[in-house]
Motif scaffolding. Structure first.
Motif, PDB file in Angstrom:
ATOM      1  N   UNK A   6       0.787  -1.231   0.000  1.00  0.00           N
ATOM      2  CA  UNK A   6       0.000   0.000   0.000  1.00  0.00           C
ATOM      3  C   UNK A   6       0.813   1.273   0.000  1.00  0.00           C
ATOM      4  N   UNK A   7       2.129   1.159  -0.189  1.00  0.00           N
ATOM      5  CA  UNK A   7       2.995   2.341  -0.185  1.00  0.00           C
ATOM      6  C   UNK A   7       2.671   3.256  -1.370  1.00  0.00           C
ATOM      7  N   UNK A   8       2.272   4.509  -1.132  1.00  0.00           N
ATOM      8  CA  UNK A   8       2.025   5.425  -2.259  1.00  0.00           C
ATOM      9  C   UNK A   8       3.328   5.750  -2.974  1.00  0.00           C
ATOM     10  N   UNK A 235      24.358   3.499  -1.233  1.00  0.00           N
ATOM     11  CA  UNK A 235      24.289   4.859  -0.692  1.00  0.00           C
ATOM     12  C   UNK A 235      22.923   5.119  -0.051  1.00  0.00           C
ATOM     13  N   UNK A 236      21.851   4.685  -0.722  1.00  0.00           N
ATOM     14  CA  UNK A 236      20.513   4.852  -0.150  1.00  0.00           C
ATOM     15  C   UNK A 236      20.390   4.117   1.179  1.00  0.00           C
ATOM     16  N   UNK A 237      21.042   2.983   1.299  1.00  0.00           N
ATOM     17  CA  UNK A 237      20.960   2.186   2.522  1.00  0.00           C
ATOM     18  C   UNK A 237      21.868   2.698   3.637  1.00  0.00           C
ATOM     19  N   UNK A 238      22.672   3.705   3.343  1.00  0.00           N
ATOM     20  CA  UNK A 238      23.576   4.218   4.368  1.00  0.00           C
ATOM     21  C   UNK A 238      23.272   5.688   4.627  1.00  0.00           C
ATOM     22  N   UNK A 239      24.038   6.576   4.005  1.00  0.00           N
ATOM     23  CA  UNK A 239      23.887   8.000   4.279  1.00  0.00           C
ATOM     24  C   UNK A 239      22.968   8.724   3.297  1.00  0.00           C
ATOM     25  N   UNK A 242      17.845  10.080   1.975  1.00  0.00           N
ATOM     26  CA  UNK A 242      17.073  11.273   1.613  1.00  0.00           C
ATOM     27  C   UNK A 242      17.419  11.815   0.230  1.00  0.00           C
ATOM     28  N   UNK A 243      18.311  11.150  -0.486  1.00  0.00           N
ATOM     29  CA  UNK A 243      18.828  11.692  -1.741  1.00  0.00           C
ATOM     30  C   UNK A 243      18.399  10.913  -2.982  1.00  0.00           C
ATOM     31  N   UNK A 244      17.912   9.684  -2.821  1.00  0.00           N
ATOM     32  CA  UNK A 244      17.598   8.828  -3.971  1.00  0.00           C
ATOM     33  C   UNK A 244      16.090   8.818  -4.186  1.00  0.00           C
ATOM     34  N   UNK A 245      15.675   9.105  -5.416  1.00  0.00           N
ATOM     35  CA  UNK A 245      14.272   9.350  -5.747  1.00  0.00           C
ATOM     36  C   UNK A 245      13.829   8.410  -6.867  1.00  0.00           C
ATOM     37  N   UNK A 274       9.851   4.055   1.883  1.00  0.00           N
ATOM     38  CA  UNK A 274       8.930   5.215   1.842  1.00  0.00           C
ATOM     39  C   UNK A 274       9.600   6.487   1.336  1.00  0.00           C
ATOM     40  N   UNK A 275      10.852   6.694   1.691  1.00  0.00           N
ATOM     41  CA  UNK A 275      11.563   7.884   1.212  1.00  0.00           C
ATOM     42  C   UNK A 275      11.826   7.789  -0.283  1.00  0.00           C
TER      43      UNK A 275
END
Length: 288
Positions: A6-8, A235-239, A242-245, A274-275
């Protein structure tokens, strides 16, 4: 580590079935020199993709087709170009489902800036995008012709999506060298810039630059999930959570069926999903 049920999803690169692919890709094919690129009217980088969505006999309502695909796959908002009537109508008639993005050509000088201002006022665009290797003449990421566009994006608080890395179409790669991003972010520290189309083969450098510059982000456009670069996933799994879209590539080169089938195989941490799929794009596009 799986996609939450159900993640938008916000898709930062989606489009509509094309009425005239030849005309749509004319800005690229006018500078290609090989026969295959000029003859393949489906897309100039078709050699890179399997099962490219067909564009023959487009439906009477391309917007309805894309909206139905979004509904099937839980995509709540799609970022679409407003250069054509389909995109403008989508944003006008479905403002809760589509956000507008204006493609600009820096060769137009101040006219490009005026186009941004007009689209922001008339269509409420949420972003601007540029394809440096696809401009004609080509304009590099750090070319001074780009600077009025970057400045206007800062002034209007609009993110800019910029293709970086080796381009798929058979055009020169020089304008999209990833190191050029460093100069741009240095000169425009308030700018929000999101790369498109992979940054390959310089993904390690892209990660290093994202660590360095707060406003620099990366989107996964034009990549089937099974081919997301390892450096980007790590990178998404570490620092870099908030940067990967997330960005797809429907209907240009990938079906949403393929993307969504492969997506659960990406080894993102539970906290990243979710991010990646929604929150980062909502923040960058100011969607609330």
């Amino acid at each position: 580590m799986s996609v939450p049920e159900g993640q938008p999803i916000i898709d930062t690169m989606i489009g509509f079935p094309m009425r005239d692919p030849k005309r749509t890709y004319a800005h690229i094919t006018r500078q290609t020199k090989d026969a295959e690129s000029r003859q393949d009217l489906t897309m100039p980088a078709g050699y890179m993709f399997k099962d490219v969505p067909g564009h023959e006999d487009p439906p009477a309502d391309p917007v309805a087709v894309t909206l139905a695909e979004m509904d099937r796959h839980g995509i709540t908002v799609g970022l679409v170009g407003v250069g054509g009537e389909d995109g403008r109508r989508a944003v006008r008639e479905h403002p809760d489902r589509f956000a507008g993005c204006l493609h600009v050509d820096p060769n137009k000088g101040m006219d490009a800036v005026r186009e941004i201002v007009a689209a922001h006022a008339e269509h409420g665009i949420r972003a601007v995008d540029v394809f440096p290797a696809g401009t004609f003449p080509q304009v590099a990421i750090n070319d001074k012709k780009m600077y009025p566009i970057y400045a206007k994006c800062v002034e209007l608080d609009l993110p800019i999506f910029v293709c970086a890395g080796v381009p798929g179409p058979r055009v020169r790669l020089e304008p999209q060298r990833v190191e050029y991003l460093d100069e741009v972010m240095f000169d425009f520290p308030e700018l929000t810039l999101v790369t498109r189309h992979g940054c390959e083969p310089w993904t390690d450098l892209a990660v290093k630059l994202m660590l360095k510059w707060p406003g620099l982000h990366y989107s996964t456009s034009a990549f089937a999930p099974r081919y997301y670069p390892r450096e980007i996933v790590d990178y998404a799994n570490s620092r870099g959570a908030d940067k990967i879209i997330y960005a797809g590539y429907f209907p240009m080169g990938l079906t949403l069926d393929r993307i969504m089938t492969e997506l659960p195989g990406v080894p993102f941490k539970d906290s990243v999903w979710p991010k990646f799929l929604h929150d980062n794009a909502a923040r960058v596009l100011r969607l609330g």
